[in-house]
Scaffold this active site. Structure first.
Site, PDB file in Angstrom:
ATOM      1  N   ASP A   1      39.604  32.211  31.393  1.00  0.00           N
ATOM      2  CA  ASP A   1      38.872  31.143  30.724  1.00  0.00           C
ATOM      3  C   ASP A   1      38.807  31.381  29.214  1.00  0.00           C
ATOM      4  O   ASP A   1      38.729  32.515  28.762  1.00  0.00           O
ATOM      5  CB  ASP A   1      37.460  31.033  31.286  1.00  0.00           C
ATOM      6  CG  ASP A   1      36.692  32.348  31.158  1.00  0.00           C
ATOM      7  OD1 ASP A   1      37.105  33.336  31.792  1.00  0.00           O
ATOM      8  OD2 ASP A   1      35.703  32.397  30.406  1.00  0.00           O
TER       9      ASP A   1
ATOM     10  N   ASN B   1      35.502  39.708  27.739  1.00  0.00           N
ATOM     11  CA  ASN B   1      35.329  41.063  28.273  1.00  0.00           C
ATOM     12  C   ASN B   1      36.443  41.480  29.231  1.00  0.00           C
ATOM     13  O   ASN B   1      36.796  42.666  29.303  1.00  0.00           O
ATOM     14  CB  ASN B   1      33.975  41.190  28.972  1.00  0.00           C
ATOM     15  CG  ASN B   1      32.823  41.179  27.990  1.00  0.00           C
ATOM     16  OD1 ASN B   1      32.979  41.558  26.833  1.00  0.00           O
ATOM     17  ND2 ASN B   1      31.659  40.727  28.436  1.00  0.00           N
TER      18      ASN B   1
ATOM     19  N   HIS C   1      33.704  30.860  34.348  1.00  0.00           N
ATOM     20  CA  HIS C   1      34.271  32.183  34.085  1.00  0.00           C
ATOM     21  C   HIS C   1      35.285  32.582  35.158  1.00  0.00           C
ATOM     22  O   HIS C   1      36.049  33.538  34.967  1.00  0.00           O
ATOM     23  CB  HIS C   1      33.129  33.208  34.050  1.00  0.00           C
ATOM     24  CG  HIS C   1      33.339  34.346  33.098  1.00  0.00           C
ATOM     25  ND1 HIS C   1      34.137  34.265  31.969  1.00  0.00           N
ATOM     26  CD2 HIS C   1      32.840  35.618  33.099  1.00  0.00           C
ATOM     27  CE1 HIS C   1      34.119  35.425  31.327  1.00  0.00           C
ATOM     28  NE2 HIS C   1      33.350  36.263  31.999  1.00  0.00           N
TER      29      HIS C   1
ATOM     30  N   ASN D   1      34.200  42.686  33.442  1.00  0.00           N
ATOM     31  CA  ASN D   1      34.301  43.647  32.339  1.00  0.00           C
ATOM     32  C   ASN D   1      35.002  44.948  32.712  1.00  0.00           C
ATOM     33  O   ASN D   1      35.141  45.829  31.869  1.00  0.00           O
ATOM     34  CB  ASN D   1      32.912  43.947  31.754  1.00  0.00           C
ATOM     35  CG  ASN D   1      31.966  44.555  32.767  1.00  0.00           C
ATOM     36  OD1 ASN D   1      32.291  44.647  33.940  1.00  0.00           O
ATOM     37  ND2 ASN D   1      30.795  44.967  32.307  1.00  0.00           N
TER      38      ASN D   1
END
Length: 245
Positions: free
Chosen positions: A91, A112, A19, A66
């Site tokens: 990603d 997100n 991520h 997020n």
């Protein structure tokens, strides 16, 4: 002036996560083009430099994924930039590991970080999607995304990040197709064995699902190992059966 934002989560426990490949891309660009040291600003870390004759601000939001839009939005407004001046590296589950695709605008695709940015600035900014592959099972997605890149990924990942940094001047010129082509061909050449005409996709370590046990096996208590005699008639017979001297 252009703004390049690499997405990820702050903290050493996340630094090698799939991520966080957006952070990794930003770091690679900063190293390759000798950017200034990272400093705190806009709820993130920024570094300044030049790529292809263009002044570029690199940004790594420190708000957690997020809430990435808070940081990107602040930077965009401070520098009075347009969304078209913004490029975001992140990603992408739906791309094969090692594949890179660039697009302008579009949906968040379940990401997100992109969803947050879309809430703070208009959507017509450039997105550099870096493939991390899909584990194949929906239930394993969370662990895959927040899991570290495996040792088997190191060769193609390092080559890919170097190519993204080396080719970033094409992004500053708006040559998205040229950027994708240079990265794709460069990765193929770096990973292709000498004399081979074709190269397979990068070998990616796939997560393994826990091995299932039958209900009988689960219910059975662990039995202590049977002690084998070392002397006596039984020991002699076992040595003959097993072919031991």
């Amino acid at each position: 002036m252009l703004l390049f934002a690499g997405l990820g989560n702050p903290g050493t426990q996340y630094q090698n996560n799939r991520h966080n490949v957006g952070y990794m891309a930003a770091d690679a660009i900063a190293r390759r083009h000798s950017f200034s040291p990272w400093t705190k600003k806009f709820k993130g870390l920024i570094a300044e430099g030049n790529i292809g004759g263009e002044k570029v601000i690199l940004l790594k939001p420190q708000t957690f994924m997020n809430l990435s839009g808070q940081s990107v939005g602040e930077a965009l407004r401070f520098y009075k930039l347009e969304p078209s001046d913004v490029t975001v590296f992140y990603d992408e589950l739906d791309l094969v590991a090692g594949k890179v695709r660039v697009k302008i605008g579009g949906g968040a695709g379940g990401h997100n970080g992109i969803r947050s940015i879309d809430q703070h600035i208009p959507k017509d900014y450039r997105r550099v999607r870096i493939g991390i592959g899909h584990p194949g099972v929906k239930e394993m997605v969370h662990g895959h995304v927040l899991g570290d890149f495996a040792k088997a990924d190191k060769e193609w990942l390092e080559a890919l990040l170097d190519l993204i940094a080396d080719s970033s001047d094409l992004l500053t010129k708006g040559d998205d197709n040229g950027f994708m082509n240079k990265v794709t061909v460069g990765l193929r050449d770096k990973l292709q064995p000498t004399g081979a005409n074709d190269t397979p996709p990068p070998k990616v370590a796939k997560p393994q699902a826990p091995k299932a046990q039958s209900h009988i096996r689960q219910a059975r208590p662990n039995q202590p190992a049977i002690k084998v005699p070392e002397t006596g008639p039984m020991a002699a017979m076992l040595k003959k059966l097993l072919g031991k001297d």
